[in-house]
Design a protein around this motif. Structure first.
Motif, PDB file in Angstrom:
ATOM      1  N   THR A  92       3.795  -9.193  10.879  1.00 51.49           N
ATOM      2  CA  THR A  92       3.443  -8.405   9.709  1.00 51.49           C
ATOM      3  C   THR A  92       2.241  -7.537  10.045  1.00 51.49           C
ATOM      4  O   THR A  92       1.365  -7.931  10.811  1.00 51.49           O
ATOM      5  N   THR A  93       2.246  -6.353   9.484  1.00 50.48           N
ATOM      6  CA  THR A  93       1.131  -5.452   9.702  1.00 50.48           C
ATOM      7  C   THR A  93      -0.034  -5.875   8.816  1.00 50.48           C
ATOM      8  O   THR A  93       0.116  -5.991   7.609  1.00 50.48           O
ATOM      9  N   PRO A 144      -3.215  -5.345   6.763  1.00 45.89           N
ATOM     10  CA  PRO A 144      -3.931  -4.210   6.160  1.00 45.89           C
ATOM     11  C   PRO A 144      -5.375  -4.160   6.645  1.00 45.89           C
ATOM     12  O   PRO A 144      -6.003  -5.185   6.894  1.00 45.89           O
ATOM     13  N   SER A 168      -9.314  -2.053   6.129  1.00 51.18           N
ATOM     14  CA  SER A 168     -10.109  -1.491   5.042  1.00 51.18           C
ATOM     15  C   SER A 168      -9.822  -0.007   4.862  1.00 51.18           C
ATOM     16  O   SER A 168      -9.338   0.668   5.778  1.00 51.18           O
ATOM     17  N   ASP A 194      -1.384   2.959   8.747  1.00 56.14           N
ATOM     18  CA  ASP A 194      -1.703   1.576   8.412  1.00 56.14           C
ATOM     19  C   ASP A 194      -1.618   1.350   6.904  1.00 56.14           C
ATOM     20  O   ASP A 194      -1.834   2.277   6.110  1.00 56.14           O
ATOM     21  N   PRO A 195      -1.306   0.120   6.500  1.00 57.89           N
ATOM     22  CA  PRO A 195      -1.330  -0.196   5.065  1.00 57.89           C
ATOM     23  C   PRO A 195      -2.736  -0.010   4.498  1.00 57.89           C
ATOM     24  O   PRO A 195      -3.731  -0.247   5.174  1.00 57.89           O
ATOM     25  N   LEU A 233      -5.726  -0.919   1.994  1.00 56.35           N
ATOM     26  CA  LEU A 233      -6.269  -2.089   1.304  1.00 56.35           C
ATOM     27  C   LEU A 233      -7.417  -1.644   0.414  1.00 56.35           C
ATOM     28  O   LEU A 233      -8.398  -1.078   0.887  1.00 56.35           O
ATOM     29  N   HIS A 289      -6.546  -5.795  -2.239  1.00 58.86           N
ATOM     30  CA  HIS A 289      -5.125  -5.736  -2.543  1.00 58.86           C
ATOM     31  C   HIS A 289      -4.467  -4.618  -1.727  1.00 58.86           C
ATOM     32  O   HIS A 289      -5.016  -3.523  -1.617  1.00 58.86           O
ATOM     33  N   GLN A 290      -3.292  -4.938  -1.170  1.00 54.89           N
ATOM     34  CA  GLN A 290      -2.567  -3.933  -0.417  1.00 54.89           C
ATOM     35  C   GLN A 290      -1.855  -2.985  -1.361  1.00 54.89           C
ATOM     36  O   GLN A 290      -1.171  -3.399  -2.295  1.00 54.89           O
ATOM     37  N   SER A 331       0.969  -0.180  -1.989  1.00 51.99           N
ATOM     38  CA  SER A 331       2.251   0.238  -1.419  1.00 51.99           C
ATOM     39  C   SER A 331       2.263   1.749  -1.206  1.00 51.99           C
ATOM     40  O   SER A 331       1.482   2.502  -1.803  1.00 51.99           O
TER      41      SER A 331
END
Length: 206
Positions: free
Chosen positions: A16-17, A19, A21, A115-116, A118, A122-123, A125
């Motif tokens: 899993t990627t 997240p 900052s 990158d996700p 954050l 909380h990530q 979407s």
């Protein structure tokens, strides 16, 4: 006899990627943007000379010519469209600053983000990011009200790009093989396993 233990297949590893900052996301996106801008072709090569300008002999030739130029000079065309849009807003400095900031957010948080994101633990979407950017864009256009001028500037930039792409003879321009193959401008054929070259042959379309 010693007991034997039935062998069981280990479950496949999942990755899993993680997240990172928001500041790290912005930093890495900025690096990606800088790397993309570094691919800008030299402007003397973009402007060329009158000998490199002529009319294509058919519509299909014009399409192929524009496609090749759009791939080769993609960053230059993007800069031209952006510059024309900025010039159209030069009479309204506040609108220019606000729209420029919104455009920067699109580049950093969407187009060049890998990158996700954050935020507050909380990530966020991708759809939430896009929705947020759309709402910010609509609010900025509603507050500043430069839609007509901005549309004219973007249209002028696109027109300049299309005219250049059609009139600029791409003969003598050399694409990176990976870029050209990914854009479908050249066809890659995998060599046979026992081939001495062991590589890939490239055949430009006629």
């Amino acid at each position: 006899m010693p007991s034997t233990r039935s062998a069981t297949a280990a479950p496949p590893a999942t990755y899993t990627t993680i997240p990172i900052s928001g500041l790290d996301v912005i930093s890495r996106s900025t690096q990606n943007l800088s790397a993309c801008l570094s691919r800008c072709r030299p402007w003397p090569e973009f402007l060329a000379t009158t000998s490199a300008l002529d009319f294509p002999h058919s519509i299909s030739a014009a399409y192929l010519r524009f496609r090749r130029n759009a791939t080769y000079f993609s960053i230059n065309y993007a800069i031209i469209v952006t510059a024309c849009a900025a010039i159209s807003l030069i009479g309204s400095p506040i609108a220019l600053i606000i729209i420029g900031f919104v455009f920067f957010l699109w580049l950093i948080l969407h187009f060049f983000r890998e990158d996700p994101l954050l935020i507050w633990g909380h990530q966020v979407s991708d759809w939430a990011v896009i929705l947020g950017l759309v709402l910010i864009t609509v609010a900025a256009l509603w507050i500043t009200g430069p839609l007509n001028s901005l549309s004219i500037g973007i249209g002028a930039g696109l027109l300049i790009s299309v005219v250049h792409g059609v009139l600029r003879n791409p003969e003598g321009l050399f694409l990176d093989e990976n870029e050209a193959a990914s854009d479908g401008l050249i066809i890659s054929n995998t060599a046979a396993p026992n081939s001495r070259t062991g590589g890939t042959s490239f055949n430009p379309p006629l």
